[in-house]
Write an enzyme that holds these catalytic residues in place. Structure first.
Site, PDB file in Angstrom:
ATOM      1  N   HIS A  26     -12.065  -5.409   8.356  1.00  0.00           N
ATOM      2  CA  HIS A  26     -12.680  -5.277   7.024  1.00  0.00           C
ATOM      3  C   HIS A  26     -13.949  -4.447   7.103  1.00  0.00           C
ATOM      4  CE1 HIS A  26     -10.043  -8.745   6.345  1.00  0.00           C
ATOM      5  NE2 HIS A  26     -10.146  -8.514   5.054  1.00  0.00           N
TER       6      HIS A  26
ATOM      7  N   GLU B 107       0.818  -1.217   0.000  1.00  0.00           N
ATOM      8  CA  GLU B 107       0.000   0.000   0.000  1.00  0.00           C
ATOM      9  C   GLU B 107       0.849   1.264   0.000  1.00  0.00           C
ATOM     10  OE1 GLU B 107      -0.746  -2.708   1.638  1.00  0.00           O
ATOM     11  OE2 GLU B 107      -2.785  -3.201   0.962  1.00  0.00           O
TER      12      GLU B 107
END
Ligand SMILES: Cc1ncc(C[n+]2csc(CCOP(=O)(O)OP(=O)(O)O)c2C)c(N)n1
Ligand SMILES: [Mg+2]
Lengths: 353, 321
Positions: B125, B58
């Protein structure tokens, strides 16, 4: 394609499947004299920065490049218009060779509104992105992926890629960001030239507390990229190794990892007396002064006469003094005219005043 | 024909890619696979070489987008889940967000964050991180609550010269449908009155808009007219529209799915209290997720975040003050 990992910099290796043949121009006397001029100017500019710091004209800290000039300049001298250059903390010499003016350098240190960072950022956090000269942020490891992106952009735009050159210290290689960026460059097979200046310490931390491999060059194999070792105190060796690395990057051989051994010949910043540096290291080969060694080498190899080098010193000093006189007349940034907004899009600014 | 929130996001990206050769998409599994949620389905085939699979990096994903943006590209970054954007946080908040201010060179990147809770997704999540990003100067933070806004605001995001954090809600991906794609839209930075009412101003955004609308329906059966402001954009925050509504109703409830501490609801209340104290007939209230990580089990999860029921109860408290 077979990977090139040179554990020892060859003085003059010829032939072989990976063509490590050194271009004669890498040892072109005029190039070496030019390189010497930059390292000399960088050293004097660092001394001047330190003097300004001591007299209270430099806010924050002053971060010098002493001992790393030869390595730094050799990378920048490989760069051509259109290439990307993202130097780091100890690249005074490379910055100058890439085309930064002395004024830009000093203005960033004093926070002048006339400098490229306009007092908003300072010291080594400076650049001019439109010229391919990218400013670092403090966070170590954060810059290489930005260089990758600039190269990816050219690929997507169908423009000539050029090469992207960036630098990091031994300590900076421990960041996750550095690893992500090296791996990304390798996966995308980008013409990234990554120079690691292993100067034995990261601030006060010795390299033995930073990584456990013998040499950071070992990582080249892991990333699947070419690796080159070089003696960072030896200007001629640096010029040759950078020449080869940059050439391989331009020829499509993918990322190039160069690991140089040297020693920082100053504190981490001017606030730091570097008393933690092992005295034996200072006396050893890595501790030798690359600027002085370069002068001796040029003279010994008949590439410059002593008188020529002292004239160079006089010229460079005069150039520096002129620039200092100029920037010391700069105004300070004015908070009343400062645009207090971080957004480029005027319509989205909440409290622009 | 009907189109889902997720399809609108895909369509907006297809249009952006089609209209501007400088747009490209970079993220994990976005290529031939079409993304974890299929938000880029078919785009790699339609736009060869411009929908690029990234390694699980990322930091480098965002870092490279910055480098490309300053070279004239308009990258769209897909984070696989908003939660993982924290691994790229440094690049987003310290590099992308500061770039224009430091160098005068704009850094137009769009970072898509599939955010918010869905049943069974658990602590890693489900996050809603808009307040984290809004805290940093130099970022635009968008939180579309409708299919139309998902489409038009994503196109706006790509066109904006600043880094945009595009918070798309996973709960809305498949369930929320519209008849067709919009032809016009409010400008970015303008809130929308999603339902008019005179008794209470309910300020919300993203998936909580729909819980709030359901709460307003319920309250209407009890005789209360709730006005709902859909912020659409967290940063900039349209204080004017909120204040105008509070001026009409005199009462304020802010609802957000994110955690309470220092969040969007706190910001809205701070602004209303400091700029419009005398408009208020009751202490303004807010309702957020509980101040714990987001639980996995559906029963726990349903109690963790605001729902139509808990919003109805909170609204009644403000109305009855
Ligand atoms: C991510 C991050 N952590 C910590 C620091 C603080 N810091 C600045 S320079 C430095 C040491 C860097 O050492 P090295 O990478 O070896 O470069 P050198 O200073 O030796 O040239 C540290 C720890 C930082 N800038 N970035
Ligand atoms: Mg070091």
């Amino acid at each position: 394609m077979q990977r090139l990992v040179e554990a020892v910099p060859p003085a003059a290796v010829t032939g072989g499947p990976n063509d490590p043949v050194l271009r004669p121009s890498a040892l072109d006397p005029s190039q070496l004299r030019l390189a010497y001029r930059w390292v000399l100017l960088a050293r004097l500019l660092d001394d001047k920065t330190a003097a300004l710091y001591r007299s209270g004209l430099v806010p924050g800290g002053a971060f010098l490049s002493k001992g790393q000039e030869a390595l730094s300049v050799s990378l920048a001298m490989q760069l051509q218009p259109g290439d990307i250059y993202a130097p780091l903390i100890r690249d005074t010499a490379g910055r100058l060779a890439f085309g930064e003016t002395i004024q830009d350098a000093l203005r960033s240190c004093i926070g002048s509104p006339l400098g490229p960072m306009r007092g908003r950022d300072g010291n080594v956090h400076r650049g001019r992105p439109k010229d391919g000269y990218l400013p670092m942020i403090s966070h170590l490891g954060a810059i290489p992926s930005v260089v990758n992106g600039a190269l990816i952009a050219r690929r997507l735009q169908g423009k000539p890629m050029g090469i992207g050159a960036t630098c990091i210290g031994d300590g900076g290689t421990s960041t996750g960001a550095f690893h992500e960026a090296m791996n990304q460059a390798a996966v995308e097979r980008l013409p990234l030239v990554m120079v690691v200046a292993d100067n034995q310490y990261a601030y006060s931390t010795h390299r033995s507390r930073q990584f456990a491999c013998d040499s950071l060059l070992d990582r080249a194999v892991g990333y699947g990229v070419d690796g080159h070792a070089v003696d960072g105190t030896d200007l001629a060796a640096c010029m040759q190794v950078m020449d080869r690395a940059a050439r391989r990057a331009r020829e499509g051989c993918g990322p190039q990892l160069i690991v140089a051994n040297l020693l920082r010949l100053c504190g981490h910043g001017e606030h730091d007396d570097a008393s933690y540096v092992d005295p034996a290291l200072k006396e050893s080969h890595v501790g030798r002064d690359c600027v002085k060694a370069a002068a001796d080498w040029l003279i010994a190899h008949g590439m410059a006469a002593p008188g020529e080098l002292s004239k160079m010193q006089t010229d460079v000093s005069a150039e520096l003094e002129k620039a200092v006189d100029e920037i010391l007349r700069d105004p300070a940034p004015d908070p009343n005219v400062e645009k207090w907004t971080a957004l480029a899009t005027a319509a989205l600014r909440e409290n622009a005043s | 024909m009907s189109i889902t929130y997720l399809e609108a996001i895909r369509e907006a990206q297809a249009r952006a890619l089609g209209e501007n050769p400088n747009v490209y998409i970079y993220g994990q599994d976005v290529g031939d696979f079409g993304g974890a949620f299929k938000a880029t389905k078919g785009l790699a085939a339609q736009f060869p070489g411009r929908v690029i699979d990234a390694p699980i990096s990322e930091d480098a994903i965002v870092g490279s987008a910055i480098g490309a943006a300053i070279q004239g590209m308009r990258p769209i970054i897909e984070m696989q889940f908003a939660d993982f954007s924290t691994v790229g946080l440094n690049q987003i908040v310290n590099q992308a967000a500061t770039y224009y201010w430091r160098t005068n060179v704009p850094c137009p990147i769009t970072i898509r964050l599939p955010c918010g809770g869905t049943s069974g997704s658990g602590p890693f999540h489900s996050q809603s991180l808009e307040a984290v990003y809004a805290h940093f100067p130099g970022l635009v933070v968008l939180t579309p609550a409708t299919v139309e806004d998902a489409y038009s605001m994503l196109l706006d995001a790509v066109a904006i010269d600043d880094p945009v954090i595009f918070c798309e809600h996973k709960f809305l991906y498949y369930h929320l449908k519209a008849e067709k794609l919009p032809t016009g839209a409010l400008p970015v930075g303008k809130a929308r009155i999603a339902r008019a009412g005179r008794d209470l101003t309910l300020v919300t955004y993203s998936a909580m808009l729909h819980e709030s609308l359901a709460a307003a329906e319920e309250l209407a059966t009890q005789g209360y007219q709730v006005e709902i402001v859909d912020l659409r954009s967290i940063k900039p925050l349209d204080t004017d529209t909120v204040m105008a509504s509070v001026a009409r109703t005199g009462r304020l409830l802010c609802v957000g799915e994110a955690w309470p501490w220092g969040g969007v609801t706190a910001e809205v209340i701070a602004r209303v209290v400091s700029e419009g104290f005398d408009l208020l007939d009751a202490p303004p209230q807010r309702l957020n997720a509980k101040d714990t990580p987001i639980p996995f089990h559906p029963r726990l999860w349903a109690a963790h975040r605001p729902t139509a029921q808990s919003i109805t109860a909170a609204a009644r408290n403000v109305l009855n003050y």
